[in-house]
Design a protein around this motif. Sequence first.
Motif, PDB file in Angstrom:
ATOM      1  N   UNK A   1       8.021   6.997  -3.077  1.00 45.95           N
ATOM      2  CA  UNK A   1       8.650   7.482  -2.224  1.00 45.95           C
ATOM      3  C   UNK A   1       9.677   5.745  -1.078  1.00 45.95           C
TER       4      UNK A   1
ATOM      5  N   UNK B   1       1.000  -1.272   0.203  1.00 49.58           N
ATOM      6  CA  UNK B   1      -0.231  -0.145  -0.037  1.00 49.58           C
ATOM      7  C   UNK B   1       1.106   0.965  -0.065  1.00 49.58           C
ATOM      8  N   UNK B   2       1.867   0.835   0.111  1.00 51.78           N
ATOM      9  CA  UNK B   2       2.890   2.073   0.258  1.00 51.78           C
ATOM     10  C   UNK B   2       3.240   2.838  -0.812  1.00 51.78           C
ATOM     11  N   UNK B   3       3.638   3.654  -0.811  1.00 48.71           N
ATOM     12  CA  UNK B   3       3.798   4.838  -2.466  1.00 48.71           C
ATOM     13  C   UNK B   3       5.681   4.275  -3.059  1.00 48.71           C
TER      14      UNK B   3
END
Lengths: 325, 263
Positions: free
Chosen positions: A268, A263-265
Amino acid sequence: MKRTLVVLFVAVSTLAAFAGGGGESSEKPEAVTVVLDWTINTNHTGLYVARDLGFFEEEGLDVSIEFPPETGAAGLVLSGKAEFAVSYQEEVTYARAAGNALKAVAAVIQHNTSGFASRSAEDIRRPRDFEGKAYGGWGSPIEEAMVRALVEGDGGDFSKVKIVPIGSMDFFAATAGDIDFVWIFRGWDGIAAELKGIDINYIPLATEAVLDYYTPVLIARDGLLQENPELVRAFISGAARGYRYAVENPEEAADILLEAAPELDRELVVASQRYLAGEYTAGAPCWGEMKLEVWERYAEWLKENGLLEGEFVPEAAFTNEFLPR
Amino acid sequence: MRRSASIVTNRIRDRLPSMAAGLLFILLWEAFCRLLGLAEYILPAPSAITAALVRQFDLMLPHIGVTLFTAMSGFILSLLVAAFFSLIMDLFPVLRRALYPYIVVSQTVPIIFIYPLFLIWFGFGLTAKVVVVVLVCFFPVAVSLIDGLQNTDPDLIDLFRGMRAKPLQIFLQVRLPGALPNLFSGLRIAATYSVMGAVIGEWLGAQTGMGVYMMRSYKTFNTPRVFAAILVVVIVSLMVFAAVSLAERFFLSWKYANLRSKS
């Protein structure tokens, strides 16, 4: 003949690998829980690397990584629900001063990589420029003392700084409004600003030696260190290998973290990982090592600012004893 | 046949204004974002939210499943616990006077600060999250059922007594059916709370679930994904709400039959 040699060689090296990895290969791996300090991020990469590449397993550990309650993980470690947790020097200092038997056993990052950030349009180039500006924080007295220390250290007037609580609002949302500067992590919010193409000015806390404390650190309770030092040594050794791997292979390490939290970008995480690769062990002889003076200095500073009560013994708050040599 | 067809068209006519208002709201929202060129971290446009939802749906699906499971487990458990307490409090008025205030207290506990203890008591598994759901759902269910049982029409009870009904018969044939409409009002409130309770539990510390998904999206500054997740939570809550309403129609068919004949 040749074949027997090969077989022999393989057998011996396998044995050596097991022995080197903490031995007891025939025994069931010991279950260990480590609780994070915050939403999963690149500060935690080494733990995920160690888990997913089998470094913990080679140490004879079965490590599960848990996410923390909003109030942090110290209580879970103290109660024995978890063996280890990710914390920070400030929390350990307060916990010790309050009589809780917690210890830092490794520094995840050598220097404080946080600082005060503002949009470049605000033209805040040095702490003195905080005068007449609004700081958005979560309302802790420590933040105020931080801002005060920086401003006054730079010859400014703290009474001209406006302090506004903004809860958990992020840097971008806050500085789009009335807030001028915010306390951020260089390796996360700072990288995110770069990726979003937002120009920021950044004043690192670590420029003041007294504010260059350890964040994050791995903690355990005193009881565990006494009762089961082998387990602690095995865990730290696995984690150290994980972080060293992240230093040497930031992209692969980022992929491992993303696999744990898709779910993290992605952009980034990868950029943050590249930045932190240069920070995890910066200037230290080995990953995780801590210096006594850092613990002394920060506690002294907290006391001087009336932010720390109770007796605090810096020597008891941390140990380098379990780091791999 | 014609009559049921007219019911359907009536219902569509009833809902038309709210649907139109919703559509208008979304259009205005989109126009607002585009005209002002708002950055996504201030307010993402509905189109960006929809795009995030479509792209992320596969990733969200397991989280949705976990949240729904937690919410439903807590919801059912809170119904059982509330029913138990309501019945014994109804049976023994002393207990009612003793316990009722604490049912109210259960609703005032700030969960954020109690939750770390739940993790210590119940561990990192499902239990701690279910307890949060029970804590938020218990109150509306218990209070509505107790009040429903207390407010039975006394004349009706006198009538049954006159016909020499036993206490159990009075309970099963008069008081319990009489309390059901109340109970279902409570259940409907609890249904919407249950999903929210599960999300809060996950937000406070969990491995999976919509609360975890939202936290991760938020912490990577991806506001459209946060909104997409909110949309999903809203839809899931509405589905649970609809399921309770459906159950109500089944169990209280007599009430709906009365309503229809009156209209």
